[in-house]
Write a protein that holds these residues in place. Sequence first.
Motif, PDB file in Angstrom:
ATOM      1  N   MET A   1       0.953  -0.997  -0.202  1.00 12.67           N
ATOM      2  CA  MET A   1       0.114  -0.025   0.051  1.00 12.67           C
ATOM      3  C   MET A   1       1.111   1.267  -0.153  1.00 12.67           C
ATOM      4  O   MET A   1       1.614   1.668   1.353  1.00 12.67           O
ATOM      5  CB  MET A   1      -0.960   0.140   1.682  1.00 12.67           C
ATOM      6  N   SER A   2       0.700   2.097  -1.036  1.00  9.52           N
ATOM      7  CA  SER A   2       0.974   3.446  -0.742  1.00  9.52           C
ATOM      8  C   SER A   2       0.438   4.169   0.236  1.00  9.52           C
ATOM      9  O   SER A   2      -0.669   4.872   0.123  1.00  9.52           O
ATOM     10  CB  SER A   2       1.634   3.220  -2.241  1.00  9.52           C
ATOM     11  N   GLU A   3       1.242   5.040   0.454  1.00  6.71           N
ATOM     12  CA  GLU A   3       1.239   6.524   1.412  1.00  6.71           C
ATOM     13  C   GLU A   3       1.564   8.047   1.469  1.00  6.71           C
ATOM     14  O   GLU A   3       3.116   7.454   1.123  1.00  6.71           O
ATOM     15  CB  GLU A   3       1.193   5.951   3.046  1.00  6.71           C
ATOM     16  N   TYR A   4       1.572   8.743   1.595  1.00  6.29           N
ATOM     17  CA  TYR A   4       2.416  10.213   1.038  1.00  6.29           C
ATOM     18  C   TYR A   4       1.773  10.759   2.531  1.00  6.29           C
ATOM     19  O   TYR A   4       0.431  10.641   2.529  1.00  6.29           O
ATOM     20  CB  TYR A   4       2.021  10.336  -0.230  1.00  6.29           C
ATOM     21  N   LYS A   5       3.513  11.626   3.309  1.00  6.55           N
ATOM     22  CA  LYS A   5       2.596  12.760   3.709  1.00  6.55           C
ATOM     23  C   LYS A   5       3.172  14.068   3.507  1.00  6.55           C
ATOM     24  O   LYS A   5       3.728  14.087   3.387  1.00  6.55           O
ATOM     25  CB  LYS A   5       3.345  12.357   5.152  1.00  6.55           C
ATOM     26  N   ILE A   6       1.295  14.886   3.279  1.00  6.44           N
ATOM     27  CA  ILE A   6       1.680  16.128   3.109  1.00  6.44           C
ATOM     28  C   ILE A   6       1.895  17.339   4.617  1.00  6.44           C
ATOM     29  O   ILE A   6       1.019  17.421   5.705  1.00  6.44           O
ATOM     30  CB  ILE A   6       0.745  16.583   2.184  1.00  6.44           C
ATOM     31  N   SER A   7       3.127  18.119   4.767  1.00  6.62           N
ATOM     32  CA  SER A   7       2.782  19.122   5.634  1.00  6.62           C
ATOM     33  C   SER A   7       2.939  20.171   5.323  1.00  6.62           C
ATOM     34  O   SER A   7       3.364  20.776   4.050  1.00  6.62           O
ATOM     35  CB  SER A   7       4.905  19.155   6.037  1.00  6.62           C
ATOM     36  N   VAL A   8       1.398  21.192   5.187  1.00 10.60           N
ATOM     37  CA  VAL A   8       1.157  22.122   4.822  1.00 10.60           C
ATOM     38  C   VAL A   8       2.075  23.339   4.566  1.00 10.60           C
ATOM     39  O   VAL A   8       2.282  23.762   3.505  1.00 10.60           O
ATOM     40  CB  VAL A   8      -0.096  22.377   5.043  1.00 10.60           C
ATOM     41  N   VAL A   9       2.561  23.477   6.068  1.00 10.21           N
ATOM     42  CA  VAL A   9       3.849  24.475   5.571  1.00 10.21           C
ATOM     43  C   VAL A   9       5.027  24.544   5.613  1.00 10.21           C
ATOM     44  O   VAL A   9       5.991  24.814   4.763  1.00 10.21           O
ATOM     45  CB  VAL A   9       3.918  25.168   7.327  1.00 10.21           C
ATOM     46  N   LYS A  10       5.244  22.833   4.872  1.00  2.32           N
ATOM     47  CA  LYS A  10       6.637  22.582   4.724  1.00  2.32           C
ATOM     48  C   LYS A  10       6.339  22.924   3.233  1.00  2.32           C
ATOM     49  O   LYS A  10       7.392  23.116   2.316  1.00  2.32           O
ATOM     50  CB  LYS A  10       7.455  21.702   4.962  1.00  2.32           C
ATOM     51  N   ASP A  11       5.507  21.617   3.051  1.00  2.00           N
ATOM     52  CA  ASP A  11       5.195  21.723   0.787  1.00  2.00           C
ATOM     53  C   ASP A  11       4.507  22.235   0.400  1.00  2.00           C
ATOM     54  O   ASP A  11       4.907  22.171  -0.853  1.00  2.00           O
ATOM     55  CB  ASP A  11       4.704  20.204   0.788  1.00  2.00           C
ATOM     56  N   PHE A  12       3.119  23.564   1.071  1.00  2.00           N
ATOM     57  CA  PHE A  12       3.352  24.106   0.655  1.00  2.00           C
ATOM     58  C   PHE A  12       3.229  26.005   0.945  1.00  2.00           C
ATOM     59  O   PHE A  12       3.286  26.673  -0.273  1.00  2.00           O
ATOM     60  CB  PHE A  12       1.258  23.190   0.180  1.00  2.00           C
ATOM     61  N   SER A  13       2.531  26.335   1.681  1.00  2.00           N
ATOM     62  CA  SER A  13       2.853  27.041   2.347  1.00  2.00           C
ATOM     63  C   SER A  13       3.153  27.918   4.134  1.00  2.00           C
ATOM     64  O   SER A  13       2.436  27.200   4.572  1.00  2.00           O
ATOM     65  CB  SER A  13       1.743  28.250   1.992  1.00  2.00           C
TER      66      SER A  13
END
Length: 109
Positions: A1-13
């Motif tokens: 199973m593939s998983e991904y983590k997004i950090s809003v402040v690090k990866d976006f704004s």
Amino acid sequence: MSEYKISVVKDFSKRPYGRYPDDGDGCGQYFRANLLAPKLREYDKVHVDLDGYNRYGRSFLDEAFGGLIREEGFTWEDLQRKLTYSHSLVKSIENLIKDRIDAAGGKGK
């Protein structure tokens, strides 16, 4: 199973704000369309880490998360299966995201 983590402040704004591009580059529409929705299509599970910023507005969260159903073609069931999110300090942000997803998916009160 593939998983991904997004950090809003690090990866976006560092200061996500607003609903639409007129509100700036850190708006919910850009977050959803350019980062969150593509990752949800690519991975089995996506976790959104909201730590690092405590002033998420309803408009940003509604467009980013509720917009997944209204604009991107995901179902409420898809999001229950694929999407998780957390803010370690401000749990009301998590509650607001749940509310916006539920409302967009017709699961509201």
